[in-house]
Write a protein that holds these residues in place. Structure first.
Motif, PDB file in Angstrom:
ATOM      1  N   GLY A 142       0.783  -1.223   0.000  1.00  0.00           N
ATOM      2  CA  GLY A 142       0.000   0.000   0.000  1.00  0.00           C
ATOM      3  C   GLY A 142       0.819   1.279   0.000  1.00  0.00           C
ATOM      4  O   GLY A 142       2.038   1.273   0.182  1.00  0.00           O
ATOM      5  N   ILE A 143       0.098   2.378  -0.227  1.00  0.00           N
ATOM      6  CA  ILE A 143       0.704   3.707  -0.207  1.00  0.00           C
ATOM      7  C   ILE A 143      -0.283   4.652   0.474  1.00  0.00           C
ATOM      8  O   ILE A 143      -1.501   4.513   0.336  1.00  0.00           O
ATOM      9  CB  ILE A 143       1.041   4.195  -1.634  1.00  0.00           C
ATOM     10  N   ASN A 144       0.247   5.559   1.258  1.00  0.00           N
ATOM     11  CA  ASN A 144      -0.564   6.549   1.969  1.00  0.00           C
ATOM     12  C   ASN A 144      -0.281   7.938   1.416  1.00  0.00           C
ATOM     13  O   ASN A 144       0.827   8.223   0.927  1.00  0.00           O
ATOM     14  CB  ASN A 144      -0.204   6.587   3.463  1.00  0.00           C
ATOM     15  N   PHE A 145      -1.246   8.819   1.578  1.00  0.00           N
ATOM     16  CA  PHE A 145      -1.047  10.238   1.325  1.00  0.00           C
ATOM     17  C   PHE A 145      -1.464  10.952   2.600  1.00  0.00           C
ATOM     18  O   PHE A 145      -2.640  10.950   2.978  1.00  0.00           O
ATOM     19  CB  PHE A 145      -1.857  10.686   0.113  1.00  0.00           C
ATOM     20  N   CYS A 146      -0.465  11.514   3.294  1.00  0.00           N
ATOM     21  CA  CYS A 146      -0.658  11.997   4.660  1.00  0.00           C
ATOM     22  C   CYS A 146      -0.329  13.482   4.758  1.00  0.00           C
ATOM     23  O   CYS A 146       0.572  13.977   4.074  1.00  0.00           O
ATOM     24  CB  CYS A 146       0.237  11.230   5.631  1.00  0.00           C
ATOM     25  N   THR A 147      -1.024  14.175   5.659  1.00  0.00           N
ATOM     26  CA  THR A 147      -0.744  15.590   5.871  1.00  0.00           C
ATOM     27  C   THR A 147       0.426  15.791   6.808  1.00  0.00           C
ATOM     28  O   THR A 147       0.842  16.919   7.053  1.00  0.00           O
ATOM     29  CB  THR A 147      -1.985  16.306   6.443  1.00  0.00           C
ATOM     30  N   TYR A 148       0.967  14.717   7.330  1.00  0.00           N
ATOM     31  CA  TYR A 148       2.128  14.809   8.229  1.00  0.00           C
ATOM     32  C   TYR A 148       2.846  13.486   8.148  1.00  0.00           C
ATOM     33  O   TYR A 148       2.263  12.441   8.408  1.00  0.00           O
ATOM     34  CB  TYR A 148       1.666  15.069   9.660  1.00  0.00           C
ATOM     35  N   TYR A 149       4.135  13.461   7.745  1.00  0.00           N
ATOM     36  CA  TYR A 149       4.756  12.176   7.496  1.00  0.00           C
ATOM     37  C   TYR A 149       5.951  11.879   8.387  1.00  0.00           C
ATOM     38  O   TYR A 149       6.608  10.873   8.220  1.00  0.00           O
ATOM     39  CB  TYR A 149       5.164  12.061   6.026  1.00  0.00           C
ATOM     40  N   TYR A 150       6.220  12.706   9.392  1.00  0.00           N
ATOM     41  CA  TYR A 150       7.366  12.402  10.255  1.00  0.00           C
ATOM     42  C   TYR A 150       7.097  11.132  11.052  1.00  0.00           C
ATOM     43  O   TYR A 150       6.044  10.968  11.653  1.00  0.00           O
ATOM     44  CB  TYR A 150       7.669  13.564  11.212  1.00  0.00           C
ATOM     45  N   ASP A 151       8.037  10.215  11.081  1.00  0.00           N
ATOM     46  CA  ASP A 151       7.845   8.904  11.705  1.00  0.00           C
ATOM     47  C   ASP A 151       8.421   8.891  13.107  1.00  0.00           C
ATOM     48  O   ASP A 151       9.600   8.679  13.315  1.00  0.00           O
ATOM     49  CB  ASP A 151       8.529   7.832  10.844  1.00  0.00           C
ATOM     50  N   ASP A 152       7.586   9.189  14.076  1.00  0.00           N
ATOM     51  CA  ASP A 152       7.976   9.048  15.477  1.00  0.00           C
ATOM     52  C   ASP A 152       6.965   8.101  16.117  1.00  0.00           C
ATOM     53  O   ASP A 152       5.974   8.518  16.679  1.00  0.00           O
ATOM     54  CB  ASP A 152       7.976  10.399  16.188  1.00  0.00           C
ATOM     55  N   TYR A 153       7.195   6.807  15.969  1.00  0.00           N
ATOM     56  CA  TYR A 153       6.222   5.832  16.454  1.00  0.00           C
ATOM     57  C   TYR A 153       6.407   5.529  17.936  1.00  0.00           C
ATOM     58  O   TYR A 153       5.840   4.592  18.466  1.00  0.00           O
ATOM     59  CB  TYR A 153       6.301   4.535  15.652  1.00  0.00           C
ATOM     60  N   SER A 154       7.230   6.344  18.647  1.00  0.00           N
ATOM     61  CA  SER A 154       7.370   6.158  20.089  1.00  0.00           C
ATOM     62  C   SER A 154       6.261   6.881  20.841  1.00  0.00           C
ATOM     63  O   SER A 154       6.016   6.619  22.004  1.00  0.00           O
ATOM     64  CB  SER A 154       8.731   6.680  20.563  1.00  0.00           C
ATOM     65  N   THR A 155       5.593   7.836  20.182  1.00  0.00           N
ATOM     66  CA  THR A 155       4.506   8.569  20.833  1.00  0.00           C
ATOM     67  C   THR A 155       3.290   8.553  19.939  1.00  0.00           C
ATOM     68  O   THR A 155       3.393   8.469  18.717  1.00  0.00           O
ATOM     69  CB  THR A 155       4.903  10.026  21.092  1.00  0.00           C
TER      70      THR A 155
END
Length: 389
Positions: A142-155
């Protein structure tokens, strides 16, 4: 459905708009004269509520200068392009995450990102597998189109639901087409680790900081000076594990380490250094040079901003993954019992005559060793003064 989405976005608009200020909104533009053909894309869609469906998209694909270009993947911005590269066998085409594709509802910056491990909060490159016989290209994750793409999956604060999401995609070129391979410009930035020159004295320091994922930390660090060049080791766990150093320079009472600095290869990733003004509770990472201010009385360097160790080089000033983000950093000089920090600071004092010749330096050097007459004294914090004896 779009009316409901629009209402929700208006409610969240102030917060989401603030999350866009750190990013570069530059659209991908293919080279003039690039030959293109039409293509059809069959996609599996997932809407805001998790409902699935199927759509057909009209695409344009082309290849030039060793790059692959696709237009039409974004239903709200059909003129937007994304840019990728094909491998040597032309059976895999990779599109870097975070490519700007336009505005969502005419208001919010929109970026293209794939996702990994079934978690839409963990963004990664968008990859097409190409059948070299039929030319058909598929993406199964898949592919996403996001308004915010920074990857901080700790929070949870940075786990945004994609505005548009395709769970799979099949692209069929309407004619004969092959991607070009090679021809991309070579990045001239060296990616070799910093080497501390022979003879540079490395002084013991203790780093104290707040790691935004694990809390307060302390560990040993090393700091060395070679004229105005500065070398720092032990600035992060990656540095401790690999013995890596970063290189900066001295400017008055400050030491500055340029951002976008390669550290080392670690666990299959290129590690890069950045300073950041990110603070707990913020959503943005503003990347800049890392800097410290020296306090002579305590022999301490205090970080003026945070320190970021990225799991890859920033793209257009944006970091997707990071290993460590430290805040409230101090480098405290380690001195033997009974020895004051002031004496330690004086230990690296340099003495020059009026004609610019260095008269003395090293561990035994103090202002008292200056020759008779007028001397120029430069202390460890970069302060310069005249001494008359």
């Amino acid at each position: 459905m779009k009316k409901i989405l629009f209402t929700l976005i208006l409610m969240l608009c102030p917060a989401l708009l603030s999350a866009q200020q750190a990013y570069t909104t530059t659209l991908v533009t293919p080279p003039a004269g690039m030959k293109t053909i039409d293509a059809m894309a069959s996609i599996e869609t997932v809407d805001f509520y998790g409902h699935t469906g199927q759509e057909m998209l009209n695409l344009v694909i082309g290849s030039a200068g060793g790059a692959v270009y696709i237009q039409g993947l974004v239903s709200d911005e059909p003129d937007a392009w994304i840019k990728g590269t094909a491998n040597a066998t032309k059976d895999v085409i990779t599109f870097a995450h975070g490519q700007y594709v336009g505005l969502f509802f005419g208001m919010l910056d929109l970026y293209a990102c794939a996702y990994r491990d079934g978690d839409t909060a963990k963004r990664c490159d968008f990859v097409l597998e190409r059948d070299t016989k039929s030319g058909v290209m598929r993406n199964r994750k898949g592919i996403n189109f996001c308004t915010y793409y920074y990857d901080d999956y700790s929070t949870s604060a940075n786990k945004y639901t994609p505005e548009q999401r395709y769970s799979s995609i099949v692209i069929t070129p309407l004619g004969d087409w092959e991607p070009e391979v090679g021809g991309e410009e070579v990045d001239p930035t060296p990616t070799g680790p910093v080497v501390v020159p022979d003879g540079v004295q490395l002084l013991d320091y203790t780093l104290s900081a707040t790691n935004i994922r694990t809390g307060h930390i302390t560990h040993p660090a090393k700091l060395g000076f070679d004229g105005d060049d500065v070398y720092l080791g032990g600035f992060s766990n990656v540095a401790l594990q690999t013995g890596a150093y970063i290189k900066g320079y001295r400017q008055g009472s400050r030491i500055i380490f340029p951002q976008d600095q390669f550290i080392t290869n670690y666990s299959g990733h290129e590690m890069w250094l950045y300073g950041t003004s990110y603070r707990l509770g913020d959503r943005d990472l503003y990347l800049e040079n890392l800097s410290f201010e020296y306090e002579a009385m305590t022999n301490t360097y205090r970080g003026e901003i945070g320190l970021l160790v990225a799991d890859g080089r920033a793209v257009d000033g944006n970091v997707m993954n990071f290993s460590e983000l430290l805040q409230d950093i101090t480098l405290i000089g380690v001195t033997p019992d009974g020895v004051s920090p002031i004496a330690t600071a004086a230990a690296t004092t340099e003495v020059y005559s009026l004609d610019g010749r260095r008269a003395a330096t090293g561990a035994a050097t103090t202002p008292a060793t200056a020759h008779r007459g007028i001397s120029i004294i430069r202390t460890a914090d970069g302060t310069v003064r005249k001494v008359v004896r």
